[in-house]
Scaffold this active site. Structure first.
Site, PDB file in Angstrom:
ATOM      1  N   CYS A 109       0.814  -1.228   0.000  1.00 39.81           N
ATOM      2  CA  CYS A 109       0.000   0.000   0.000  1.00 39.81           C
ATOM      3  C   CYS A 109       0.843   1.272   0.000  1.00 39.81           C
ATOM      4  CB  CYS A 109      -0.941   0.006   1.197  1.00 39.81           C
ATOM      5  SG  CYS A 109      -1.932  -1.473   1.313  1.00 39.81           S
ATOM      6  N   HIS A 247      -3.115   7.136   3.092  1.00 37.57           N
ATOM      7  CA  HIS A 247      -3.587   5.847   2.576  1.00 37.57           C
ATOM      8  C   HIS A 247      -4.963   5.562   3.168  1.00 37.57           C
ATOM      9  CE1 HIS A 247      -3.947   1.759   1.472  1.00 37.57           C
ATOM     10  NE2 HIS A 247      -3.565   1.236   2.624  1.00 37.57           N
ATOM     11  N   ASN A 277     -10.183   0.030   0.667  1.00 38.60           N
ATOM     12  CA  ASN A 277      -8.722   0.082   0.611  1.00 38.60           C
ATOM     13  C   ASN A 277      -8.272  -0.462  -0.747  1.00 38.60           C
ATOM     14  OD1 ASN A 277      -5.982  -0.450   0.826  1.00 38.60           O
ATOM     15  ND2 ASN A 277      -6.106  -1.327   2.875  1.00 38.60           N
TER      16      ASN A 277
HETATM   17  O1  UT7 Z   1      -3.589  -1.331   3.750  1.00 43.81           O
HETATM   18  C1  UT7 Z   1      -2.902  -1.971   4.759  1.00 43.81           C
HETATM   19  C2  UT7 Z   1      -3.597  -3.188   5.222  1.00 43.81           C
HETATM   20  N1  UT7 Z   1      -4.633  -3.182   6.150  1.00 43.81           N
HETATM   21  C3  UT7 Z   1      -4.996  -2.365   7.148  1.00 43.81           C
HETATM   22  O2  UT7 Z   1      -4.610  -1.265   7.306  1.00 43.81           O
HETATM   23  C4  UT7 Z   1      -5.965  -2.926   8.130  1.00 43.81           C
HETATM   24  C5  UT7 Z   1      -5.689  -2.491   9.542  1.00 43.81           C
HETATM   25  N2  UT7 Z   1      -6.638  -3.086  10.434  1.00 43.81           N
HETATM   26  C6  UT7 Z   1      -7.956  -2.782  10.479  1.00 43.81           C
HETATM   27  O3  UT7 Z   1      -8.410  -1.943   9.720  1.00 43.81           O
HETATM   28  C7  UT7 Z   1      -8.815  -3.430  11.521  1.00 43.81           C
HETATM   29  O4  UT7 Z   1      -8.006  -4.227  12.353  1.00 43.81           O
HETATM   30  C8  UT7 Z   1      -9.952  -4.314  10.926  1.00 43.81           C
HETATM   31  C9  UT7 Z   1     -11.002  -3.410  10.285  1.00 43.81           C
HETATM   32  C10 UT7 Z   1      -9.410  -5.287   9.917  1.00 43.81           C
HETATM   33  C11 UT7 Z   1     -10.635  -5.104  12.034  1.00 43.81           C
HETATM   34  O5  UT7 Z   1     -11.115  -4.210  13.002  1.00 43.81           O
HETATM   35  P1  UT7 Z   1     -10.811  -4.478  14.548  1.00 43.81           P
HETATM   36  O6  UT7 Z   1     -11.451  -3.394  15.285  1.00 43.81           O
HETATM   37  O7  UT7 Z   1      -9.328  -4.635  14.687  1.00 43.81           O
HETATM   38  O8  UT7 Z   1     -11.579  -5.827  14.814  1.00 43.81           O
HETATM   39  P2  UT7 Z   1     -11.021  -7.218  15.323  1.00 43.81           P
HETATM   40  O9  UT7 Z   1     -10.244  -7.892  14.258  1.00 43.81           O
HETATM   41  O10 UT7 Z   1     -10.367  -7.013  16.664  1.00 43.81           O
HETATM   42  O11 UT7 Z   1     -12.358  -7.995  15.546  1.00 43.81           O
HETATM   43  C12 UT7 Z   1     -13.323  -7.592  16.519  1.00 43.81           C
HETATM   44  C13 UT7 Z   1     -14.511  -8.532  16.423  1.00 43.81           C
HETATM   45  C14 UT7 Z   1     -14.125 -10.003  16.454  1.00 43.81           C
HETATM   46  O12 UT7 Z   1     -15.123 -10.707  17.151  1.00 43.81           O
HETATM   47  P3  UT7 Z   1     -14.919 -11.149  18.688  1.00 43.81           P
HETATM   48  O13 UT7 Z   1     -13.681 -12.017  18.672  1.00 43.81           O
HETATM   49  O14 UT7 Z   1     -14.724  -9.879  19.442  1.00 43.81           O
HETATM   50  O15 UT7 Z   1     -16.168 -11.870  18.996  1.00 43.81           O
HETATM   51  C15 UT7 Z   1     -14.155 -10.412  14.998  1.00 43.81           C
HETATM   52  O16 UT7 Z   1     -14.408 -11.763  14.822  1.00 43.81           O
HETATM   53  O17 UT7 Z   1     -15.203  -8.331  15.188  1.00 43.81           O
HETATM   54  C16 UT7 Z   1     -15.314  -9.572  14.496  1.00 43.81           C
HETATM   55  N3  UT7 Z   1     -15.255  -9.322  13.062  1.00 43.81           N
HETATM   56  C17 UT7 Z   1     -16.325  -9.011  12.322  1.00 43.81           C
HETATM   57  N4  UT7 Z   1     -17.625  -8.867  12.637  1.00 43.81           N
HETATM   58  C18 UT7 Z   1     -18.461  -8.528  11.647  1.00 43.81           C
HETATM   59  C19 UT7 Z   1     -14.152  -9.322  12.275  1.00 43.81           C
HETATM   60  N5  UT7 Z   1     -14.503  -9.023  11.003  1.00 43.81           N
HETATM   61  C20 UT7 Z   1     -15.847  -8.818  11.017  1.00 43.81           C
HETATM   62  C21 UT7 Z   1     -16.779  -8.486  10.014  1.00 43.81           C
HETATM   63  N6  UT7 Z   1     -18.067  -8.339  10.365  1.00 43.81           N
HETATM   64  N7  UT7 Z   1     -16.434  -8.283   8.733  1.00 43.81           N
END
Ligand code: UT7
Length: 321
Positions: A109, A247, A277
């Site tokens: 990215c 980004h 993204n």
């Molecule tokens: O371009 C460079 C590459 N990428 C990035 O910059 C991404 C950087 N990271 C992020 O943007 C965030 O970490 C995400 C958007 C990917 C995830 O957000 P988060 O606030 O870090 O969520 P998490 O992974 O900690 O998940 C929280 C909860 C989990 O459930 P439990 O374990 O708390 O019950 C996940 O299973 O949300 C759940 N979850 C979802 N729920 C609904 C994860 N993905 C989803 C989804 N829909 N799509």
């Protein structure tokens, strides 16, 4: 002597995919996606190729400029149409850029920032009058559409900037790129190769694997470091920057960048709502939107800042022409 960012262009696939559509593919809901990322929809290629998107963005940026004046084409991508020829070579051939050398850059990215960094140096040392720096992605082809942790995030598109070597325009004031070892493999895309008769490489998964939380933490620190570095190198204060083009990975990361710089969020160009993204294409597409908006006047200072797999990060501070 300076390297100015003259013009910009962008191209998006026709198909717009709303969050709601993704609830048919994985267990998620639109409100979760909006609250955690800021994304409402993204564009996904159907008939478009990476090449057609890259060329459309480049044609828009070039306008009626003389194609023979382009001496360099750098294409930043992690999702090229083919490995050989490079996307750069394909763009050069398709657009008839007879005087250009052309090749690809993979810095995930941060690719567009790395592209500008390379182009600036090459233009100055090799007296190249004009260059195209393109970011293009068809991330939909390397996305696991069964993984809700990643498939809600990504989109397709292309953005392009035309750079010009100039005696009187300062253009790029300061630039910074940095690699950080991804020791925990927080962001990877494997390659699917044919099995050879001589080795057992095992099965590969040719799509994006990501530990979102780790990448998030890295991003917040790395973009802060990059933004501080370009300001320090140029002797410019954060409040002297008219617009920031980050980004577009997560709205919360953009908000944290604004807080870090103690600058209002309104100074940050945001289009993540409608693009998701788009990796290397995200910064040049957002920059093209900013340039078209009429909010930038000649002499205004603009900062581009990004981070990505590798891990990589970087920033460019430039003065608009
Ligand atoms: O371009 C460079 C590459 N990428 C990035 O910059 C991404 C950087 N990271 C992020 O943007 C965030 O970490 C995400 C958007 C990917 C995830 O957000 P988060 O606030 O870090 O969520 P998490 O992974 O900690 O998940 C929280 C909860 C989990 O459930 P439990 O374990 O708390 O019950 C996940 O299973 O949300 C759940 N979850 C979802 N729920 C609904 C994860 N993905 C989803 C989804 N829909 N799509």
């Amino acid at each position: 002597m300076g390297v100015a960012i003259l013009t910009t262009g962008k191209a998006l696939p026709a198909l717009k995919v709303e969050n709601q559509k993704l609830t048919e593919l994985v267990e998620t809901d639109s409100q979760w996606i909006i609250e955690r990322t800021g994304i409402e929809s993204r564009h996904i290629a159907t008939s478009e190729t990476g090449l057609s998107l890259a060329v459309a963005a480049a044609e828009e940026a070039l306008g009626d400029m003389d194609k023979a004046s382009i001496g360099l084409v750098l294409v930043a991508t992690v999702s090229p149409d083919m490995l050989v020829p490079s996307m750069g070579a394909l763009v050069k051939r398709t657009m008839g850029l007879e005087n250009a050398v052309a090749y690809d850059i993979n810095a995930a990215c941060s690719g567009f920032i790395y592209g500008l960094w390379n182009a600036e140096a090459l233009m100055k040392t090799h007296d190249i009058k004009r260059a195209l720096v393109i970011g293009v992605e068809r991330l939909s082809r390397i996305t696991n559409w069964e993984d809700r942790g990643t498939c809600i995030l990504f989109g397709d598109g292309a953005g392009c900037a035309v750079l010009e070597l100039s005696d009187d325009k300062p253009g790029i004031l300061s630039s910074f790129i940095k690699n950080y070892d991804d020791v925990s493999n927080s962001l990877t895309v494997d390659m699917q190769y044919l099995q050879t008769p001589f080795a057992d490489d095992g099965p590969k998964e040719p799509y994006i694997h990501m530990n979102g939380t780790q990448v998030f933490r890295f991003a917040v620190g790395a973009i802060g470091e990059a933004m501080d570095a370009v300001l320090r190198n140029a002797g410019v204060r954060a409040d002297e920057v008219k617009y920031y083009v980050p980004h577009q990975a997560n709205m919360r990361i953009i908000q944290s960048a604004a807080q870090r710089m103690k600058q209002p969020l309104e100074k940050f160009q945001v289009n993540i709502q409608t693009t998701g993204n788009v990796s290397a294409a995200s910064i040049p597409m957002a920059l093209a939107d900013l340039m078209k908006s009429g909010k930038i006047q000649s002499g205004d200072k603009v900062m581009l800042v990004g981070f990505g797999g590798g891990l990589t990060a970087g920033a460019i501070l430039f003065e608009a022409v």
